[in-house]
Design a protein around this motif. Structure first.
Motif, PDB file in Angstrom:
ATOM      1  N   TYR A  90      11.734   5.925   0.126  1.00 23.93           N
ATOM      2  CA  TYR A  90      12.393   4.726  -0.240  1.00 23.93           C
ATOM      3  C   TYR A  90      11.472   3.413  -1.536  1.00 23.93           C
ATOM      4  N   ASP A  91      10.685   2.970   0.681  1.00 23.66           N
ATOM      5  CA  ASP A  91      10.005   2.570  -0.132  1.00 23.66           C
ATOM      6  C   ASP A  91       8.789   2.317  -0.934  1.00 23.66           C
ATOM      7  N   THR A  92       8.170   3.679  -0.556  1.00 25.99           N
ATOM      8  CA  THR A  92       7.305   4.307  -2.120  1.00 25.99           C
ATOM      9  C   THR A  92       8.282   3.774  -3.401  1.00 25.99           C
ATOM     10  N   ILE A  93       8.377   4.586  -3.010  1.00 29.90           N
ATOM     11  CA  ILE A  93       9.478   4.931  -5.079  1.00 29.90           C
ATOM     12  C   ILE A  93       9.942   3.312  -4.835  1.00 29.90           C
ATOM     13  N   LYS A  94      10.219   2.323  -4.415  1.00 33.57           N
ATOM     14  CA  LYS A  94      10.258   1.354  -4.399  1.00 33.57           C
ATOM     15  C   LYS A  94       8.953   0.193  -4.910  1.00 33.57           C
ATOM     16  N   ALA A  95       7.225   0.525  -4.311  1.00 21.80           N
ATOM     17  CA  ALA A  95       6.655   0.240  -4.842  1.00 21.80           C
ATOM     18  C   ALA A  95       5.567   0.219  -5.821  1.00 21.80           C
ATOM     19  N   SER A  96       5.996   0.993  -5.726  1.00 22.66           N
ATOM     20  CA  SER A  96       5.662   1.986  -7.540  1.00 22.66           C
ATOM     21  C   SER A  96       6.249   1.188  -8.645  1.00 22.66           C
TER      22      SER A  96
ATOM     23  N   GLN B 194       0.306  -1.343  -0.074  1.00 21.76           N
ATOM     24  CA  GLN B 194       0.000   0.123  -0.308  1.00 21.76           C
ATOM     25  C   GLN B 194       0.987   1.042  -0.131  1.00 21.76           C
ATOM     26  N   ALA B 195       2.141   1.343   0.261  1.00 19.53           N
ATOM     27  CA  ALA B 195       3.326   2.216   0.399  1.00 19.53           C
ATOM     28  C   ALA B 195       3.133   3.692  -0.867  1.00 19.53           C
ATOM     29  N   ALA B 196       2.414   3.314  -2.465  1.00 20.35           N
ATOM     30  CA  ALA B 196       2.614   4.126  -2.746  1.00 20.35           C
ATOM     31  C   ALA B 196       1.221   5.841  -2.600  1.00 20.35           C
ATOM     32  N   SER B 197       0.207   5.079  -1.438  1.00 19.77           N
ATOM     33  CA  SER B 197      -0.863   5.869  -1.266  1.00 19.77           C
ATOM     34  C   SER B 197      -0.071   7.275  -0.072  1.00 19.77           C
ATOM     35  N   LEU B 198      -0.706   8.216  -0.393  1.00 14.99           N
ATOM     36  CA  LEU B 198       0.001   9.774   0.060  1.00 14.99           C
ATOM     37  C   LEU B 198      -0.403   9.344   1.830  1.00 14.99           C
ATOM     38  N   GLY B 199      -1.257   8.628   2.359  1.00 13.60           N
ATOM     39  CA  GLY B 199      -1.955   8.915   3.399  1.00 13.60           C
ATOM     40  C   GLY B 199      -0.422   7.583   4.403  1.00 13.60           C
TER      41      GLY B 199
ATOM     42  N   LEU C  37       2.263   6.624   3.440  1.00 10.86           N
ATOM     43  CA  LEU C  37       3.505   6.933   3.395  1.00 10.86           C
ATOM     44  C   LEU C  37       3.689   8.008   4.761  1.00 10.86           C
ATOM     45  N   LEU C  38       3.113   8.766   4.778  1.00 14.99           N
ATOM     46  CA  LEU C  38       2.574  10.015   6.350  1.00 14.99           C
ATOM     47  C   LEU C  38       2.866   9.053   7.430  1.00 14.99           C
ATOM     48  N   GLN C  39       1.905   8.710   7.158  1.00 12.54           N
ATOM     49  CA  GLN C  39       1.828   6.681   8.344  1.00 12.54           C
ATOM     50  C   GLN C  39       3.305   6.604   8.519  1.00 12.54           C
ATOM     51  N   ARG C  40       3.771   6.069   7.512  1.00 14.19           N
ATOM     52  CA  ARG C  40       5.425   5.578   7.747  1.00 14.19           C
ATOM     53  C   ARG C  40       6.429   6.516   8.266  1.00 14.19           C
ATOM     54  N   PHE C  41       6.097   8.270   7.905  1.00 16.99           N
ATOM     55  CA  PHE C  41       6.921   9.130   7.746  1.00 16.99           C
ATOM     56  C   PHE C  41       6.227   9.029   9.579  1.00 16.99           C
ATOM     57  N   GLY C  42       5.643   8.813  10.160  1.00 15.38           N
ATOM     58  CA  GLY C  42       6.078   9.097  11.360  1.00 15.38           C
ATOM     59  C   GLY C  42       6.264   7.303  12.589  1.00 15.38           C
ATOM     60  N   PHE C  43       6.047   6.501  12.427  1.00 17.75           N
ATOM     61  CA  PHE C  43       6.970   5.560  12.722  1.00 17.75           C
ATOM     62  C   PHE C  43       8.763   5.331  12.307  1.00 17.75           C
ATOM     63  N   SER C  44       9.434   6.158  11.057  1.00 21.46           N
ATOM     64  CA  SER C  44      10.247   6.489  11.240  1.00 21.46           C
ATOM     65  C   SER C  44      11.308   7.768  12.358  1.00 21.46           C
ATOM     66  N   VAL C  45       9.788   8.293  12.000  1.00 26.35           N
ATOM     67  CA  VAL C  45      10.254   9.547  12.921  1.00 26.35           C
ATOM     68  C   VAL C  45      11.002   8.804  14.330  1.00 26.35           C
ATOM     69  N   ILE C  46       9.597   8.028  15.047  1.00 25.06           N
ATOM     70  CA  ILE C  46      10.133   7.438  16.062  1.00 25.06           C
ATOM     71  C   ILE C  46      11.532   6.733  16.559  1.00 25.06           C
TER      72      ILE C  46
ATOM     73  N   THR D 242      24.688   1.373  -0.157  1.00 28.39           N
ATOM     74  CA  THR D 242      23.578   0.612   1.188  1.00 28.39           C
ATOM     75  C   THR D 242      22.403   0.092   0.733  1.00 28.39           C
ATOM     76  N   PHE D 243      20.949   1.076  -0.019  1.00 30.32           N
ATOM     77  CA  PHE D 243      20.264   0.448  -0.211  1.00 30.32           C
ATOM     78  C   PHE D 243      20.223  -1.739  -1.775  1.00 30.32           C
ATOM     79  N   VAL D 244      21.072  -0.993  -2.296  1.00 21.53           N
ATOM     80  CA  VAL D 244      21.077  -1.848  -3.569  1.00 21.53           C
ATOM     81  C   VAL D 244      21.861  -3.228  -2.633  1.00 21.53           C
ATOM     82  N   LEU D 245      22.362  -3.116  -1.316  1.00 22.42           N
ATOM     83  CA  LEU D 245      23.082  -3.867  -0.884  1.00 22.42           C
ATOM     84  C   LEU D 245      22.161  -4.820   0.292  1.00 22.42           C
ATOM     85  N   TYR D 246      21.490  -3.612   0.363  1.00 22.81           N
ATOM     86  CA  TYR D 246      20.192  -4.340   1.643  1.00 22.81           C
ATOM     87  C   TYR D 246      19.506  -5.189   1.004  1.00 22.81           C
TER      88      TYR D 246
END
Length: 322
Positions: A212-218, A119-124, A126-135, A307-311
């Protein structure tokens, strides 16, 4: 389309740690140069090798001539690897743990199948994942800040043969020695120098993995595949990192100067977050916030791509069948 594989939090964490460690080592000399660029503000107290660095190549030549051809370019490398592994470990586990909790909540409430990544391509989302990422990013910053302080000071401390002949000591020659010296001079609190800037930096940089996940999902949906190839992973990470570098660089400059062992030396000093922002603007203007932008892009963008290629490679390696 599905590979029948499930990636756990531990697999994501281990993959990010291995990738980060390798990319840190390979591009470390550039990291030393970019840190020295960012620490310089034009004042004599913060020059390196009695010079104000002008370009990447000339900086490499000066450091090699004055301090040695190998040692200064890898000073603190082991500490950087330790910090990178710890930081990515704390961040990735906390981030994926929150994503998993939210995904389970959505499935329980709505009967929705599939992962957040789908579901990562949706703006909503992305913002939720941003919140998780900030924490997750702030948690990592608080835990790992002492490592970054010592790493920064090891990179910025000059120690040439002349200084050694004069009987001078490198206070940040080793991690243990650096910790003891920092505590002896500034107390335990000094190990959290610049933590306010590190926490602030966590806000824009928290977009790195979600973006990255959003672009990846697309890309995955467009290509109708389950895994990125090397070129696709490089493209996704390049776009995400370049955008974030432009936004976050001023904070990185301030953080570097706050963590510098010379922060309170000379006519220009850096004591607190807001005071440091004002000082940079007063003495160097807006361009002062982008001091070292070129070496930072040359180092950070390729490192992020690597890093992301190796990841992705390690994640494929560590993945287990359902």
């Amino acid at each position: 389309m599905s590979s029948g594989k499930k990636d756990t939090k531990l697999q994501h964490t281990a993959a990010s740690q291995c990738a980060s460690a390798i990319s840190t080592i390979l591009l470390y000399p550039l990291d030393v140069v970019r840190m020295r660029f960012m620490s310089q503000d034009g004042s004599r107290a913060r020059n390196h090798n009695a010079q104000y660095y002008k370009s990447i190549l000339s900086s490499f030549r000066v450091i090699a001539k004055e301090e040695g051809k190998i040692r200064p370019f890898y000073s603190g490398c082991h500490v950087a690897v330790l910090g990178s592994v710890c930081a990515w470990g704390v961040y990735m586990y906390a981030y994926r743990w929150q994503c998993a909790l939210y995904n389970n909540y959505v499935e329980a409430r709505q009967g929705v199948e599939g992962s957040i990544l789908s579901q990562a391509a949706s703006l909503g989302t992305l913002l939720q994942r941003f919140g998780f990422s900030v924490i997750a990013s702030c948690t990592s910053a608080l835990v790992c800040n002492p490592i970054w302080v010592i790493k920064t000071r090891m990179q910025l401390e000059e120690f040439n043969p002349t200084m050694k002949a004069e009987g001078k000591v490198a206070h940040y020659g080793t991690f243990r020695g650096g910790v003891l010296h920092a505590v002896r001079v500034g107390g335990v609190r000094s190990l959290w120098s610049g933590v306010s800037a590190q926490l602030l930096l966590g806000v824009p940089m928290a977009f790195n993995l979600p973006l990255y996940d959003t672009i990846k999902a697309s890309v995955l949906r467009y290509r109708e595949v389950d895994k990125l190839n090397t070129v696709e992973a490089a493209f996704c990470s390049f776009v995400a990192r370049t955008l974030l570098m432009v936004v976050s660089h001023p904070i990185v400059v301030v953080k570097t100067r706050l963590q510098d062992h010379r922060a309170n030396v000379g006519e220009v000093q850096y004591n607190r977050l807001l005071q440091s922002f004002r000082t940079v603007y007063t003495h160097n203007g807006l361009k002062g916030f982008y001091r070292g932008m070129v070496p930072s892009l040359v180092q950070a963008v390729p490192r992020s791509v690597l890093t992301f290629v190796l990841y992705e490679k390690f994640l494929n390696l560590f993945s287990t069948p359902n």
